[in-house]
Write a protein that holds these residues in place. Structure first.
Motif, PDB file in Angstrom:
ATOM      1  N   ASP A 177      40.514  33.355  42.094  1.00 43.86           N
ATOM      2  CA  ASP A 177      39.274  33.543  42.846  1.00 43.86           C
ATOM      3  C   ASP A 177      38.427  34.566  42.095  1.00 43.86           C
ATOM      4  O   ASP A 177      38.946  35.299  41.242  1.00 43.86           O
ATOM      5  N   PRO A 178      37.113  34.629  42.364  1.00 44.71           N
ATOM      6  CA  PRO A 178      36.238  35.495  41.552  1.00 44.71           C
ATOM      7  C   PRO A 178      36.650  36.962  41.537  1.00 44.71           C
ATOM      8  O   PRO A 178      36.537  37.624  40.504  1.00 44.71           O
ATOM      9  N   ILE A 179      37.173  37.471  42.645  1.00 47.00           N
ATOM     10  CA  ILE A 179      37.549  38.894  42.671  1.00 47.00           C
ATOM     11  C   ILE A 179      38.781  39.123  41.800  1.00 47.00           C
ATOM     12  O   ILE A 179      38.818  40.047  40.975  1.00 47.00           O
ATOM     13  N   SER A 180      39.768  38.236  41.926  1.00 41.86           N
ATOM     14  CA  SER A 180      40.965  38.363  41.085  1.00 41.86           C
ATOM     15  C   SER A 180      40.619  38.161  39.616  1.00 41.86           C
ATOM     16  O   SER A 180      41.178  38.822  38.734  1.00 41.86           O
ATOM     17  N   ALA A 181      39.692  37.225  39.343  1.00 41.74           N
ATOM     18  CA  ALA A 181      39.296  36.974  37.955  1.00 41.74           C
ATOM     19  C   ALA A 181      38.628  38.213  37.369  1.00 41.74           C
ATOM     20  O   ALA A 181      38.908  38.611  36.231  1.00 41.74           O
TER      21      ALA A 181
END
Ligand SMILES: Nc1ncnc2c1ncn2[C@@H]1O[C@H](COP(=O)(O)OP(=O)(O)OP(=O)(O)O)[C@@H](O)[C@H]1O
Length: 274
Positions: A177-181
């Motif tokens: 997901d964008p935050i983990s990425a």
């Protein structure tokens, strides 16, 4: 005057093929010490095959690959193994052994390549696991018990097991997901600066390119079509490059929206800079 850059990987005239299917032809690429290089290109252009050719998992049919000044295609098995100890590879989804815990996975390269005693291996594995931001309790978990982002971190810990000078990452943020990425990008950048790593990163992720890559190499037409900064990429007149670097996803990532090479306001992914 600028210091001359030290190309620790030099690929020249590379041809790779599977049967009659030629993936690369006349491909040249330099990777400079200490940089984060992003490898981009359309699906099937041979980004992963290039990574695999450099680390010796695909045998080219022509050309040369020098790493740390050694011609790998003409080197003895012993020399290749010695060079291989100086890099780490993180394959997509971590490619962990499912029957081993995270700590045992990180110990695999140490078992294979060193004669360190078990206690030292264990301590070093725990250090690498903490360096990639995993909690101590992750050490005894099996890959199936981890989230996708944690598995990637565990794969990175294994790639760092032997204190490499170069890490090869195959789509490290795919599926996150964008935050983990963003967090993973920040981790790669932090490790690069603190450990002085050179990072060779295959990616489709425009946010990663924008956030952490010093340089980009774009693959098309069986070779490296262009290398340079994001700003340089925005100016390349090639249909795929135009579509990729000026398309809707690029605009969403805050990249240039005109063709003058003027960059946009920057990534809008949250959580960067750590
Ligand atoms: N072991 C193999 N045997 C036969 N063909 C292969 C093999 N590995 C890769 N190829 C072919 O080589 C080409 C390049 O594959 P590669 O995985 O490097 O593409 P890629 O640029 O990484 O693509 P993607 O972005 O979709 O992951 C593809 O056409 C693929 O089918």
């Amino acid at each position: 005057m600028r210091e001359p850059r030290d190309a620790i990987i030099q690929v020249r005239g590379l041809r790779t093929q599977f049967g009659t299917h030629v993936v690369h032809e006349g491909l040249d690429l330099d990777v400079y010490r200490g940089e984060v290089l992003g490898i981009v290109g359309g699906s099937g252009t041979g980004k992963s095959v290039l990574l695999r050719a450099i680390v010796g998992l695909v045998h080219p049919s022509a050309g040369s690959i020098e790493v740390f000044g050694t011609d790998l295609l003409n080197a003895s098995a012993e020399t290749r193994q010695g060079i291989g100890r100086r890099w780490g590879v993180m394959f997509q989804d971590g490619a962990l052994f499912s029957s081993l815990t995270v700590r045992e996975n990180v110990e695999v390269p140490m078992r294979e390549q060193t004669d360190l005693p078990a206690k030292t291996r264990r301590a070093l594995a725990e250090l690498k696991i903490s360096m990639v931001g995993l909690p101590p309790l992750a050490c005894d978990k099996y890959p199936s018990e981890l989230s996708g982002g944690m598995r990637k971190r565990a794969g990175l810990a294994r790639a760092l097991a032997l204190d490499p000078e170069i890490v090869f990452l195959d789509e490290p943020t795919a599926g996150l997901d964008p935050i983990s990425a963003s967090a993973f990008d920040a981790l790669i950048k932090k490790l690069q600066t603190t450990m002085g790593l050179t990072v060779f990163m295959v990616t489709h992720d425009l946010d990663s390119l924008h956030a952490i890559c010093d340089r980009i190499a774009a693959l098309a037409e069986k070779r490296v079509l262009a290398t340079g900064t994001m700003k340089d990429m925005l100016k390349v007149e090639h249909p795929w490059m135009q579509e990729y670097f000026h398309g809707p996803r690029a605009r969403a990532a805050g990249l240039g929206t005109d063709r003058s090479g003027t960059e946009g306001p920057g990534t809008d992914r949250p959580g960067l800079g750590g």
